[in-house]
Write an enzyme that holds these catalytic residues in place. Sequence first.
Site, mmCIF file in Angstrom:
data_model
loop_
_atom_site.group_PDB
_atom_site.id
_atom_site.type_symbol
_atom_site.label_atom_id
_atom_site.label_comp_id
_atom_site.label_asym_id
_atom_site.label_seq_id
_atom_site.Cartn_x
_atom_site.Cartn_y
_atom_site.Cartn_z
ATOM 1 N N SER A 15 0.800 -1.227 0.000
ATOM 2 C CA SER A 15 0.000 0.000 0.000
ATOM 3 C C SER A 15 0.834 1.280 0.000
ATOM 4 O O SER A 15 0.514 2.214 -0.745
ATOM 5 C CB SER A 15 -0.969 -0.003 1.182
ATOM 6 O OG SER A 15 -1.930 -1.010 1.002
ATOM 7 N N LYS A 66 -10.437 -6.128 9.534
ATOM 8 C CA LYS A 66 -11.502 -5.503 8.745
ATOM 9 C C LYS A 66 -12.850 -5.514 9.474
ATOM 10 O O LYS A 66 -13.630 -4.571 9.344
ATOM 11 C CB LYS A 66 -11.629 -6.190 7.378
ATOM 12 C CG LYS A 66 -10.446 -5.890 6.453
ATOM 13 C CD LYS A 66 -10.665 -6.503 5.072
ATOM 14 C CE LYS A 66 -9.448 -6.286 4.185
ATOM 15 N NZ LYS A 66 -9.654 -6.831 2.832
ATOM 16 N N GLY A 130 -15.076 -16.345 2.379
ATOM 17 C CA GLY A 130 -14.415 -15.608 3.456
ATOM 18 C C GLY A 130 -14.620 -14.112 3.285
ATOM 19 O O GLY A 130 -15.535 -13.668 2.582
ATOM 20 N N ALA A 132 -12.953 -11.773 1.685
ATOM 21 C CA ALA A 132 -12.807 -11.189 0.342
ATOM 22 C C ALA A 132 -14.051 -11.464 -0.499
ATOM 23 O O ALA A 132 -14.555 -10.582 -1.199
ATOM 24 C CB ALA A 132 -11.566 -11.750 -0.332
ATOM 25 N N ARG A 153 -15.678 -24.452 0.237
ATOM 26 C CA ARG A 153 -15.269 -25.735 0.820
ATOM 27 C C ARG A 153 -16.175 -26.104 1.991
ATOM 28 O O ARG A 153 -16.635 -27.232 2.105
ATOM 29 C CB ARG A 153 -13.808 -25.629 1.269
ATOM 30 C CG ARG A 153 -13.239 -26.878 1.870
ATOM 31 C CD ARG A 153 -11.774 -26.688 2.177
ATOM 32 N NE ARG A 153 -11.546 -25.610 3.141
ATOM 33 C CZ ARG A 153 -10.348 -25.236 3.562
ATOM 34 N NH1 ARG A 153 -9.267 -25.821 3.088
ATOM 35 N NH2 ARG A 153 -10.214 -24.261 4.444
ATOM 36 N N MET A 211 -7.999 -13.912 -6.990
ATOM 37 C CA MET A 211 -7.750 -12.685 -6.213
ATOM 38 C C MET A 211 -6.318 -12.637 -5.685
ATOM 39 O O MET A 211 -5.793 -11.564 -5.407
ATOM 40 C CB MET A 211 -8.723 -12.592 -5.045
ATOM 41 C CG MET A 211 -10.133 -12.263 -5.458
ATOM 42 S SD MET A 211 -11.074 -11.852 -3.972
ATOM 43 C CE MET A 211 -12.695 -11.695 -4.683
ATOM 44 N N TYR A 213 -2.255 -12.881 -5.919
ATOM 45 C CA TYR A 213 -1.341 -12.504 -7.002
ATOM 46 C C TYR A 213 0.071 -12.938 -6.641
ATOM 47 O O TYR A 213 0.416 -13.072 -5.463
ATOM 48 C CB TYR A 213 -1.401 -10.994 -7.289
ATOM 49 C CG TYR A 213 -0.922 -10.149 -6.145
ATOM 50 C CD1 TYR A 213 -1.821 -9.672 -5.198
ATOM 51 C CD2 TYR A 213 0.432 -9.853 -5.987
ATOM 52 C CE1 TYR A 213 -1.383 -8.926 -4.125
ATOM 53 C CE2 TYR A 213 0.869 -9.102 -4.912
ATOM 54 C CZ TYR A 213 -0.036 -8.644 -3.984
ATOM 55 O OH TYR A 213 0.394 -7.921 -2.919
ATOM 56 N N GLN A 242 -8.577 -1.340 -5.534
ATOM 57 C CA GLN A 242 -9.176 -0.994 -4.234
ATOM 58 C C GLN A 242 -8.436 0.166 -3.583
ATOM 59 O O GLN A 242 -9.029 1.019 -2.932
ATOM 60 C CB GLN A 242 -9.298 -2.217 -3.305
ATOM 61 C CG GLN A 242 -8.005 -2.948 -2.919
ATOM 62 C CD GLN A 242 -7.234 -2.258 -1.806
ATOM 63 O OE1 GLN A 242 -7.828 -1.561 -0.992
ATOM 64 N NE2 GLN A 242 -5.925 -2.424 -1.799
HETATM 65 P P1 NDP Z 1 -10.420 -15.749 4.484
HETATM 66 O O1 NDP Z 1 -9.460 -16.420 5.385
HETATM 67 O O2 NDP Z 1 -11.451 -14.826 5.020
HETATM 68 O O3 NDP Z 1 -11.219 -16.874 3.645
HETATM 69 C C1 NDP Z 1 -10.524 -17.956 3.077
HETATM 70 C C2 NDP Z 1 -11.437 -18.696 2.112
HETATM 71 O O4 NDP Z 1 -10.640 -19.617 1.371
HETATM 72 C C3 NDP Z 1 -12.538 -19.506 2.778
HETATM 73 O O5 NDP Z 1 -13.666 -19.506 1.937
HETATM 74 C C4 NDP Z 1 -11.899 -20.907 2.856
HETATM 75 O O6 NDP Z 1 -12.846 -21.946 2.875
HETATM 76 C C5 NDP Z 1 -11.178 -20.925 1.544
HETATM 77 N N1 NDP Z 1 -10.039 -21.860 1.462
HETATM 78 C C6 NDP Z 1 -8.846 -21.771 2.077
HETATM 79 N N2 NDP Z 1 -8.029 -22.765 1.685
HETATM 80 C C7 NDP Z 1 -8.735 -23.507 0.787
HETATM 81 C C8 NDP Z 1 -8.450 -24.660 0.030
HETATM 82 N N3 NDP Z 1 -7.268 -25.266 0.102
HETATM 83 N N4 NDP Z 1 -9.390 -25.147 -0.812
HETATM 84 C C9 NDP Z 1 -10.583 -24.541 -0.895
HETATM 85 N N5 NDP Z 1 -10.936 -23.430 -0.191
HETATM 86 C C10 NDP Z 1 -10.009 -22.933 0.642
HETATM 87 O O7 NDP Z 1 -9.498 -15.023 3.388
HETATM 88 P P2 NDP Z 1 -9.876 -13.746 2.498
HETATM 89 O O8 NDP Z 1 -11.263 -13.920 2.036
HETATM 90 O O9 NDP Z 1 -9.514 -12.508 3.204
HETATM 91 O O10 NDP Z 1 -8.836 -13.886 1.272
HETATM 92 C C11 NDP Z 1 -9.045 -14.830 0.243
HETATM 93 C C12 NDP Z 1 -8.030 -14.599 -0.876
HETATM 94 O O11 NDP Z 1 -8.267 -13.347 -1.497
HETATM 95 C C13 NDP Z 1 -6.557 -14.582 -0.417
HETATM 96 O O12 NDP Z 1 -5.790 -15.264 -1.402
HETATM 97 C C14 NDP Z 1 -6.209 -13.116 -0.402
HETATM 98 O O13 NDP Z 1 -4.834 -12.914 -0.667
HETATM 99 C C15 NDP Z 1 -7.056 -12.615 -1.578
HETATM 100 N N6 NDP Z 1 -7.381 -11.187 -1.490
HETATM 101 C C16 NDP Z 1 -6.956 -10.371 -2.504
HETATM 102 C C17 NDP Z 1 -7.257 -9.035 -2.493
HETATM 103 C C18 NDP Z 1 -6.769 -8.177 -3.618
HETATM 104 O O14 NDP Z 1 -6.906 -6.953 -3.515
HETATM 105 N N7 NDP Z 1 -6.225 -8.749 -4.673
HETATM 106 C C19 NDP Z 1 -8.041 -8.422 -1.412
HETATM 107 C C20 NDP Z 1 -8.458 -9.364 -0.395
HETATM 108 C C21 NDP Z 1 -8.123 -10.693 -0.444
HETATM 109 P P3 NDP Z 1 -13.451 -22.494 4.273
HETATM 110 O O15 NDP Z 1 -14.575 -21.562 4.608
HETATM 111 O O16 NDP Z 1 -13.915 -23.863 3.948
HETATM 112 O O17 NDP Z 1 -12.340 -22.461 5.279
#
Ligand code: NDP
Length: 270
Positions: A15, A66, A130, A132, A153, A211, A213, A242
Site C-alpha cells: 500500500s 476488517k 471468506g 474477500a 469448501r 484474487m 497474485y 481498491q
Molecule cells: P479468508 O481467510 O477470510 O477466507 C478464506 C477462504 O478460502 C474460505 O472460503 C476458505 O474456505 C477458503 N479456502 C482456504 N483454503 C482452501 C483450500 N485449500 N481449498 C478450498 N478453499 C479454501 O481469506 P480472504 O477472504 O480474506 O482472502 C481470500 C483470498 O483473497 C486470499 O488469497 C487473499 O490474498 C485474496 N485477497 C486479494 C485481495 C486483492 O486486492 N487482490 C483483497 C483481499 C483478499 P473455508 O470456509 O472452507 O475455510
Amino acid sequence: MNYTVFGNPIAHSKSPKIHQLFAAQEHATIEYTRTLVDDNPQAFQAAVQQFFAQNGGGANVTLPFKQHAYALAQHHSPRAQAAGAVNTLISQADGTLLGDNTDGLGLVQDLTQNLQFSLKDKRILLLGAGGAARGVILPLLECQPAQFIIANRSPEKAQALAAQFHIQAQTFAELSGCFDLIINATSGSVSGSVPEVPPQIFSGCQLAYDMFYSAQPTAFMQFAAPNGAAHTSDGLGMLVGQAAASYQLWRNFAPQTAPVIAALRKELHA
Ligand code: NDP
C-alpha cells in the site's frame, strides 16, 4: 497529509508504494506508513484513535482487522454494510469515522477496465466465502450478471452468503455447466492449492480470475488454463483498484491504475 494501513502482519504491504505512485500522479506530497497492531480489538481501537487524533488523513485496514474496523466506525457505506467489513476509514468533519469497503470496486474496476470484461448478463461463479468473497458480492451483483453462484469448501458459509444476497449456493461437487467468469476468492493459492472443483467447469469459461497474485501464474490460473479457461488473471489489478478507490475517497482525485499495476508487476518480477 498522513495516511496509514493497519494490519498484522503488515511488513509485506504494498500500500505505501501504491499510494505514493498515486500521489505522484496528483503532484501531491503525502506520507503513507504501515502500522503494525497487536492482534486484539482493544489494540486496534487505540491505534486508530491515536492516528486520527494526530490529524491522520485516512486509513486502510487489512487482515485481521476488517471486521474490527466495521465495529469501530460510526457510519458505514452500503458496500461496507453488505460486507460487514471495512478496509477504508475516512474521518468526518464532526470527528466520527466513516467505514467503506473498496475491495469489490477494485475487482469490478480491474475486470471491466483493465481486462475489458463486461459483467452484464454473464454467468458468474464465485469460489470462497471468506472476507474477500463477502466484500465483492454486492458490487458484482450491481453489474447485473445473468447468474451468480457461490461455492465454498465449507458449504454452510456459502449458504449463509447466498441467503443474505439472494443468490444460489452450490457445493464444489455440485458444480456443473458453463460459467463466463470464475473468480477464486479462496486463499488456496497462498499455499499453492486449488479448490477441489470439477475441472470441466472451466470449459467455455472466458475468464478465470484469482484474487491472489504472485510473480508467476497462481496455482488456480495454472489449473484453469489447461482445463479450458480462455483467459486467466491474478488479483494484482484488484489490489491497485481498491487502493485507488480509497485514495479517491480521501482526496477526491481518481488515480490512473494501469501505470501503477505495471510498476508493481515489474517489481514482482525483479
Ligand atoms: P479468508 O481467510 O477470510 O477466507 C478464506 C477462504 O478460502 C474460505 O472460503 C476458505 O474456505 C477458503 N479456502 C482456504 N483454503 C482452501 C483450500 N485449500 N481449498 C478450498 N478453499 C479454501 O481469506 P480472504 O477472504 O480474506 O482472502 C481470500 C483470498 O483473497 C486470499 O488469497 C487473499 O490474498 C485474496 N485477497 C486479494 C485481495 C486483492 O486486492 N487482490 C483483497 C483481499 C483478499 P473455508 O470456509 O472452507 O475455510
